[in-house]
Design an enzyme around this catalytic site. Structure first.
Site, PDB file in Angstrom:
ATOM      1  N   LYS A   4     -21.478 -20.620  41.700  1.00 31.73           N
ATOM      2  CA  LYS A   4     -22.184 -19.423  42.155  1.00 31.73           C
ATOM      3  C   LYS A   4     -22.187 -18.302  41.118  1.00 31.73           C
ATOM      4  CE  LYS A   4     -23.475 -20.913  46.193  1.00 31.73           C
ATOM      5  NZ  LYS A   4     -24.900 -21.121  46.530  1.00 31.73           N
ATOM      6  N   SER A  20     -16.422 -29.189  49.146  1.00 31.60           N
ATOM      7  CA  SER A  20     -17.812 -29.597  48.927  1.00 31.60           C
ATOM      8  C   SER A  20     -17.925 -30.558  47.757  1.00 31.60           C
ATOM      9  CB  SER A  20     -18.707 -28.378  48.715  1.00 31.60           C
ATOM     10  OG  SER A  20     -18.315 -27.640  47.579  1.00 31.60           O
TER      11      SER A  20
END
Length: 285
Positions: free
Chosen positions: A29, A247
């Site tokens: 991110k 994830s």
């Protein structure tokens, strides 16, 4: 702050993972947050607000601190305590909504932004999110495989905003790579597969909506349960020395299953999205 140019790690004969944990904020991110902020007209002292499941919030809080900006984060209450503490340590104000209520987090963010005049990062609908991954993530991956003369049979990764998946899809098309684009989502919240939104523990993906994902450009969707993802994440630490998040475990397991079922001629590329330290409280031993 330098972001990107992270290594590709070979996990097996046919599987490679882009190791995004080495970005300054510890996750992929950092890429879209920096890219979007760099394209915004901001002044020192401005306040940026965003809804997030965690990693975007950490990246945004870190970069706001670097740039002299104020940061407000809205997130569901069931995200890991480590994520919340990291945002606060960077000076962000944290507002929590009900567990699993990502739609509520977005609505709250939009309401506060309008009332207070704050600037929204808007990661879920911002085309710069896709552009960032097309111009950075995809370029790095495809450039590496051009050098080693290997074909990429598939890109397999989970979707939060969908920016990474769609950016890589566009990048593969630009490089004239005929690669499969495969999305990964939680088995407990199979929204893209046509199921109902539900609570799950694979933080960072499956936030309850398709957001930027164009399903017409997705070849297949694979579902992975929270427990399966956690177990694979822990094995990545013990078997590969890679302490990554849940994830990443889902991405690797989905990729391994796809390889086993399809026996591709080329390789598969996935994303190791973030560092595992932000999951101590939920990964267990």
């Amino acid at each position: 702050m330098e972001v990107g140019n992270t290594p590709l790690i070979q996990l097996s004969d046919k599987l490679y993972g882009k190791y995004e944990a080495l970005n300054p904020g510890g996750s992929i991110k950092d890429r879209p947050v920096k890219y979007i902020l760099d394209h915004m007209d901001l002044e020192e002292g401005d306040t940026i607000i965003e809804a997030t499941s965690g990693n975007t919030g950490i990246s945004l809080a870190m970069m706001c601190a670097e740039r002299g900006l104020n940061c407000v984060i809205v997130m569901p209450s069931d995200m890991s305590v480590e994520r919340k503490k990291m945002m606060k340590f960077f000076g962000a104000e944290l507002i929590e909504v009900d567990a699993g209520d990502f739609d509520g987090a977005i609505e709250t963010k939009e309401m506060i932004a309008e009332e207070q005049g704050y600037v929204e990062l808007n990661q879920f609908n911002n085309p710069l999110n896709i552009e960032c991954h097309r111009e950075t993530t995809a370029e790095e991956i495809l450039g590496s495989f051009e050098l080693c003369d290997q074909d990429i049979s598939a890109f397999i990764l989970g979707t939060g905003t969908g920016g990474t998946l769609m950016g890589i899809e566009q990048g593969a098309k630009n490089w004239k790579q005929d690669s499969k684009i495969i999305a990964v989502e939680p088995a407990e919240s199979p929204v893209m597969s046509g199921g109902e939104k539900g609570l799950h523990g694979i933080q960072g993906i499956g936030d309850g909506s398709k957001f930027l994902v164009d399903l017409d450009k997705v070849d297949e969707i694979i579902t992975i349960s929270t427990e399966e993802a956690k177990e694979r994440s822990l094995r990545l630490a013990k078997e590969h020395g890679l302490f990554v998040g849940i994830s990443a475990g889902a991405n690797v397991l989905a990729s391994e299953r796809w390889i086993e079922q399809n026996n591709p001629d080329g390789v598969v590329v996935t994303i190791l999205c973030d560092r595992g330290e932000r999951y101590f409280s939920i990964l267990g031993e």
